[in-house]
Design an enzyme around this catalytic site. Structure first.
Site, PDB file in Angstrom:
ATOM      1  CG  ASP A 134     -21.963  18.721  27.103  1.00 19.57           C
ATOM      2  OD1 ASP A 134     -22.953  17.944  26.317  1.00 19.57           O
ATOM      3  OD2 ASP A 134     -20.797  18.890  26.772  1.00 19.57           O
ATOM      4  CG  ASN A 176     -20.772  17.019  22.734  1.00 17.27           C
ATOM      5  OD1 ASN A 176     -21.012  17.895  23.552  1.00 17.27           O
ATOM      6  ND2 ASN A 176     -19.590  16.125  22.909  1.00 17.27           N
ATOM      7  CG  HIS A 177     -21.253  14.626  26.787  1.00 16.44           C
ATOM      8  ND1 HIS A 177     -20.462  13.601  27.103  1.00 16.44           N
ATOM      9  CD2 HIS A 177     -19.960  15.480  26.142  1.00 16.44           C
ATOM     10  CE1 HIS A 177     -19.436  13.699  26.860  1.00 16.44           C
ATOM     11  NE2 HIS A 177     -18.900  14.850  26.368  1.00 16.44           N
ATOM     12  CG  ASP A 214     -28.725  -8.147   6.446  1.00 16.88           C
ATOM     13  OD1 ASP A 214     -28.643  -8.987   5.492  1.00 16.88           O
ATOM     14  OD2 ASP A 214     -29.689  -8.377   7.400  1.00 16.88           O
ATOM     15  CG  ASN A 224     -23.282 -21.034  13.013  1.00 18.65           C
ATOM     16  OD1 ASN A 224     -22.451 -20.519  12.134  1.00 18.65           O
ATOM     17  ND2 ASN A 224     -24.504 -20.950  13.116  1.00 18.65           N
ATOM     18  CE  LYS A 245     -26.409 -17.877   4.202  1.00 17.84           C
ATOM     19  NZ  LYS A 245     -28.004 -18.418   3.998  1.00 17.84           N
TER      20      LYS A 245
END
EC number: 3.1.3.16
Length: 661
Positions: A187, A219-220, A539, A581, A585
């Site tokens: 950290d 963890n940082h 996907d 669009n 999909k």
């Protein structure tokens, strides 16, 4: 002594004890606010890990497929030629060359301690990061540390971008050498404003004294955390034209940082802790280089994710000790576990260790013993939450592994000029500001819940109802009755004017603090790699587009294994909305754009809500003597911080007798 004198002495004694009790209650209340907010914030971020975990657990076919974004990000970043460009503004004229020696360390300290003009040329930043990553790559997962030659070693905990604290430690304890080795326990960055300087200085110390500096991962040291807690924004602001390249080098450093250290084969030094299933033998065999982010799983060709080893790393980075027996999920942080003294005894016995040194938690005095002195927490960032909120500390261990603690407060001159009341006022104001910013995330819900208990629209509800709403909505577990006078100022002893609470959340000082912060959505969109990883998992046919069927399959798996956690109808509707669009999909660009537009809409809605509230409901009059105005002014004044050049001699420190502590 006559009777009046005795009565006077007793009266003074009672008054003093009540005063001390009130001070201690105020200190504990402020501390609980800071700590619960910190854990709640990390819990939000850990939800991303949970989401990945759920997808990988219930969509195993995705775990063996390559994440294209991750795969291309780390192939040749250390071998490529630098494509850095000149930065605008002041760049200090300091030359760093290999091999890095003590004179370079002295130069870096002199450059970094200045308030202004502390930026190295980007080519030297890249040089330090690249060489450090190459060297760290050669190290084992658990670094062996010995006092055979030095007869002692120093262990530092979280620094979190507090360069002044690092310089205090080096000033008080000396630079690393063969007779003065250091272990820095993770950290290094986030939250503080000088995280890049801290990281570069630590890596330079490691390169200059490779056998005397040991760096553990925390963890940082994770780009997902950095996106939320400020380090990525810090790098972007300091190197706007080269930040992407520099951040790529930093990722390489992260992935090769060792996961822990073992001192004289008897003391384990890790950032967080362990669980009842932690195995050091397994951790030693893990390919740590593939875990660029602990919160974002690695996906590689033909190699499914090993959840067991992933959990091993997660537990040693995120876990905390608890006083009660057993090992349970850490619900406050949302990641890792709480482990009890029985788990500690079993772990030490299995691995033939004497005790464990860990960090990960801020402590008022910079250190803490738990589990019959078998767990030592060390935290080296002083003034972490606010000026005067806590002391920092480091440990010196002799050849017999007896710990000696050195406490300190950096920038001591800033606190010496303040009375105790002023120091407490600064800490309290900082706590209230952080709490109010967190409450703003739930402002609409708070108002709706308050009004349910106020059918006559009087603006007043009972104290118990106010406390109930605050806890049910925020879920912070705070002593709301004690905070009522602070969050709803100027109300009587029987009822609470909840409009005061809502008005406080709309004051300029809270709005500005909210704007300076970063939401989970901000962090997720800023770290597009996380979104790309999610996209690639959903996907299923790796076509580069998510069909409605693929999205529905992912939702069905999540709903089946976690009923109630996700609404299928709502998630399907969100998928349809992502199809910008209208071709049926969702490609990657539409996926990313949907998150950006969603966050933009959220921010616009917040602004609109503020305008609507200012005209749509009766508000408490804002005058110079209005309680809300007075409280907002107090918060604004008490949280003002003036930056100065760092003076490592400007500190207070003392050695703590381990027997007394």
């Amino acid at each position: 002594m006559d009777e009046n004198a005795i009565r006077a002495a007793i009266f003074i004694q009672k008054w003093y004890r009540r005063h001390q009790a009130r001070r201690e209650m105020q200190r504990r209340c402020n501390w609980q606010i800071f700590q619960n907010l910190e854990y709640a914030s990390e819990q939000d971020q850990a939800e991303l890990y949970k989401f990945f975990n759920d997808l990988i657990k219930h969509m195993p076919q995705a775990a063996g497929r390559k994440n294209q974004y991750q795969g291309s990000a780390h192939v040749s970043v250390l071998d490529d030629k630098d494509d850095l460009v000149e930065e605008f503004g002041d760049i200090v004229n300091a030359k760093i060359e290999l091999p890095i020696r003590k004179n370079h360390i002295d130069l870096l300290i002199d450059v970094f301690r200045k308030k202004r003009g502390n930026r190295l040329h980007p080519k030297y930043v890249a040089l330090i990061l690249r060489e450090a990553a190459k060297s760290l790559k050669q190290l084992p997962n658990i670094s062996p540390v010995s006092t055979a030659v030095s007869q002692q070693v120093t262990v530092c905990g979280d620094l979190h971008g507090k360069l002044d604290d690092l310089l205090v430690v080096l000033h008080k304890n000396g630079l690393p050498s063969s007779s003065n080795p250091y272990v820095f326990n993770g950290d290094f960055v986030d939250r503080g404003k000088r995280g890049l300087e801290v990281l570069l200085l630590l890596l330079s110390l490691y390169l200059a004294f490779p056998n005397a500096v040991f760096l553990n991962r925390g963890n940082h040291e994770d780009s997902v955390m950095n996106a939320r807690y400020g380090f990525i924004r810090e790098v972007e602001s300091k190197y706007p034209r080269n930040h992407k390249r520099i951040l790529a080098f930093i990722d390489e450093v992260y992935r090769w940082l060792p996961l822990g250290s073992v001192l004289n084969s008897r003391v384990l030094i890790v950032h967080g802790g362990f669980s009842d299933s932690t195995s050091l033998d397994l951790i030693k065999s893990i390919d740590r280089g593939k875990y660029v982010s602990i919160l974002r799983p690695p996906l590689t060709d033909g190699e499914p994710l090993d959840k067991t080893e992933w959990q091993q790393i997660f537990d040693i980075m995120w876990s905390d000790p608890q006083a009660t027996m057993g090992c349970v999920p850490n619900t406050l942080r949302g990641a890792g576990v709480w482990f009890g003294p029985d788990v500690t005894d079993n772990f030490l016995q299995r691995h033939r260790l004497s005790y464990v040194i860990r960090s990960h938690e801020c402590k008022p005095n910079g250190h803490e013993f738990m589990h019959d002195n078998k767990i030592i927490t060390i935290f080296s960032a002083s003034n972490y939450y606010a000026i005067g909120s806590n002391k920092g500390a480091y440990i010196r261990l002799n050849n017999q592994l007896m710990p000696h603690f050195v406490q300190y407060i950096s920038a001591a001159s800033q606190t010496k000029r303040l009375s105790f009341k002023q120091r407490m006022g600064i800490v309290e104001s900082s706590a209230l500001k952080e709490l109010a910013v967190r409450m703003r995330d739930h402002r609409d819900e708070l108002e709706d819940e308050f009004r349910k208990y106020d059918p006559k629209d009087s603006g007043y509800i009972s104290i118990s109802h106010w406390c109930k709403v605050m806890e049910n909505v925020t879920k912070l577990g705070l002593p709301w009755r004690l905070l009522r006078d602070k969050l709803a100022p100027g109300t009587d002893s029987q009822k609470v004017n909840y409009n005061r609470t809502l008005d406080l959340l709309d004051t300029d000082v809270i709005l500005e603090a909210e704007a300076d912060g970063m939401s989970v959505m901000d962090a997720l969109y800023a770290n597009k790699a996380s979104l790309v990883a999610i996209f690639n998992i959903i996907d299923a046919d790796n076509s580069g587009e998510i069909t409605l069927d693929e999205f529905e399959t992912a939702i069905d798996l999540l709903v089946a294994h976690m009923p109630g956690a996700y609404s299928k109808a709502e998630m399907l509707e969100k998928c349809r909305m992502m199809d910008l669009n209208g071709d049926g999909k969702v490609d990657l660009n539409e996926f990313l754009e949907a998150f950006r537009l969603s966050d933009l809409h959220r921010k616009e809605q917040q602004d609109e809500n503020i305008r609507r509230r200012s005209t749509g409901r009766p508000s408490v009059a804002k005058t110079a003597t209005d309680p809300v105005t007075l409280l907002a002014d107090k918060i604004s004044k008490n949280t003002l911080v003036v930056e100065h050049d760092i003076d490592p001699t400007d500190c207070e420190s003392k050695v703590i007798d381990p027997k007394k502590s």
